[in-house]
Design a protein around this motif. Structure first.
Motif, PDB file in Angstrom:
ATOM      1  N   ASN A   1       0.773  -1.394   0.036  1.00 10.70           N
ATOM      2  CA  ASN A   1       0.124  -0.141  -0.116  1.00 10.70           C
ATOM      3  C   ASN A   1       0.993   1.421   0.082  1.00 10.70           C
ATOM      4  N   GLU A   2       2.033   1.138   0.633  1.00 17.90           N
ATOM      5  CA  GLU A   2       2.857   2.365   0.556  1.00 17.90           C
ATOM      6  C   GLU A   2       3.306   2.870  -0.837  1.00 17.90           C
ATOM      7  N   VAL A   3       3.443   2.013  -1.621  1.00 17.75           N
ATOM      8  CA  VAL A   3       3.854   2.326  -2.965  1.00 17.75           C
ATOM      9  C   VAL A   3       2.775   3.298  -3.545  1.00 17.75           C
TER      10      VAL A   3
ATOM     11  N   PHE B   1      14.488   1.745  -9.808  1.00 16.84           N
ATOM     12  CA  PHE B   1      13.086   1.563  -8.967  1.00 16.84           C
ATOM     13  C   PHE B   1      13.235   2.023  -7.653  1.00 16.84           C
ATOM     14  N   PHE B   2      14.546   2.340  -7.254  1.00 13.47           N
ATOM     15  CA  PHE B   2      14.474   2.776  -5.848  1.00 13.47           C
ATOM     16  C   PHE B   2      13.642   4.040  -5.488  1.00 13.47           C
ATOM     17  N   PRO B   3      13.172   4.327  -4.431  1.00  9.57           N
ATOM     18  CA  PRO B   3      12.969   3.384  -3.135  1.00  9.57           C
ATOM     19  C   PRO B   3      12.111   2.187  -3.138  1.00  9.57           C
TER      20      PRO B   3
ATOM     21  N   GLU C   1      10.500   1.088   0.370  1.00  8.26           N
ATOM     22  CA  GLU C   1      11.450   0.758   1.395  1.00  8.26           C
ATOM     23  C   GLU C   1      12.762   2.097   1.350  1.00  8.26           C
ATOM     24  N   PRO C   2      12.221   3.328   1.562  1.00  8.58           N
ATOM     25  CA  PRO C   2      13.306   4.253   1.514  1.00  8.58           C
ATOM     26  C   PRO C   2      14.278   4.317   2.812  1.00  8.58           C
ATOM     27  N   ARG C   3      15.307   4.611   2.720  1.00  8.81           N
ATOM     28  CA  ARG C   3      16.385   4.612   3.904  1.00  8.81           C
ATOM     29  C   ARG C   3      15.946   5.870   4.711  1.00  8.81           C
TER      30      ARG C   3
ATOM     31  N   VAL D   1       9.854  12.235  -3.962  1.00  6.69           N
ATOM     32  CA  VAL D   1      10.592  12.697  -5.157  1.00  6.69           C
ATOM     33  C   VAL D   1      12.043  13.013  -4.672  1.00  6.69           C
ATOM     34  N   CYS D   2      12.882  12.465  -5.258  1.00  8.46           N
ATOM     35  CA  CYS D   2      14.355  12.121  -4.975  1.00  8.46           C
ATOM     36  C   CYS D   2      14.896  13.780  -4.920  1.00  8.46           C
ATOM     37  N   ASP D   3      15.721  14.248  -4.018  1.00 11.66           N
ATOM     38  CA  ASP D   3      16.227  15.276  -3.840  1.00 11.66           C
ATOM     39  C   ASP D   3      17.631  15.284  -3.741  1.00 11.66           C
TER      40      ASP D   3
END
Length: 198
Positions: free
Chosen positions: A11-13, A126-128, A145-147, A19-21
């Motif tokens: 669901n988190e997807v 694909f990350f995260p 699964e972000p860091r 947005v990558c910074d």
């Protein structure tokens, strides 16, 4: 979990915003981790085939490490992965730092320059989202699964811009599963949001 075709999606997807910074994280996902970037079997030959064209982008240290370890290595937990400089938690050998200290992928840089037609390993793209292919007819899986620390700026920027993770990652999702799959996921997500508002 959300099911689209043969893929189970957390669901988190859909719920999480991301947005990558790069200005803040400096591309740290290319050096922070338990191993190099996971590779699909179909990508192994590409790594060899495209290496000579990517070679000019690499540092002397990376070239020496590739000469020593190979263009990819086998990891007991993750399977085939890109090598890293020194220990497993150091920078990927295909990572290059620009003048601002931001790590960029040599393959992606070569792709952007029109030198090659392959962008980078799909796991990096694909990350995260961590995407895993199903085995023996099982469903593929996509988990968000972000860091925790590294990706804080990206989570903050995603919330500010109100961009769900799956929309930010539209390109790799289409690359892996096709346009029809993405449109189906988008419809499921919009239906999901509509129910949340009821």
């Amino acid at each position: 979990m959300i099911a689209v075709e043969n893929v189970l999606i957390s669901n988190e997807v859909v719920e999480a915003q991301f947005v990558c910074d790069l200005v803040k994280c400096k591309g740290g996902c290319c050096e922070e981790g338990d191993a190099g970037a996971p590779l699909e079997d179909s990508e192994l030959d590409l790594m060899i085939e495209l290496f000579e064209k990517v070679k000019p982008y690499l540092t002397k240290e990376s070239l020496a490490e590739i000469e020593r370890k190979g263009k990819y290595v086998y990891h007991r937990e993750f399977g085939w992965v890109t090598p890293t400089l020194g220990n497993d938690n150091e920078i990927c050998v295909y990572g290059i730092r620009d003048s601002k200290g931001i790590i960029k992928c040599a393959f992606e840089q070569a792709y952007n320059d029109g030198v090659i037609g392959w962008k980078k390993p799909i796991s990096c793209h694909f990350f995260p989202i961590i995407q895993k292919n199903g085995r023996n007819g099982d469903f593929d899986r996509m988990n968000y699964e972000p860091r925790e620390e590294l990706c804080k700026p990206a989570c903050g920027l995603g919330k500010k811009l109100k961009v769900p993770a799956y929309q930010f990652l539209k390109e790799p999702i289409i690359r892996k599963y096709g346009e029809d799959f993405y449109q189906a996921l988008d419809k499921v997500a919009k239906d999901y949001f509509a129910k949340q508002e009821d």
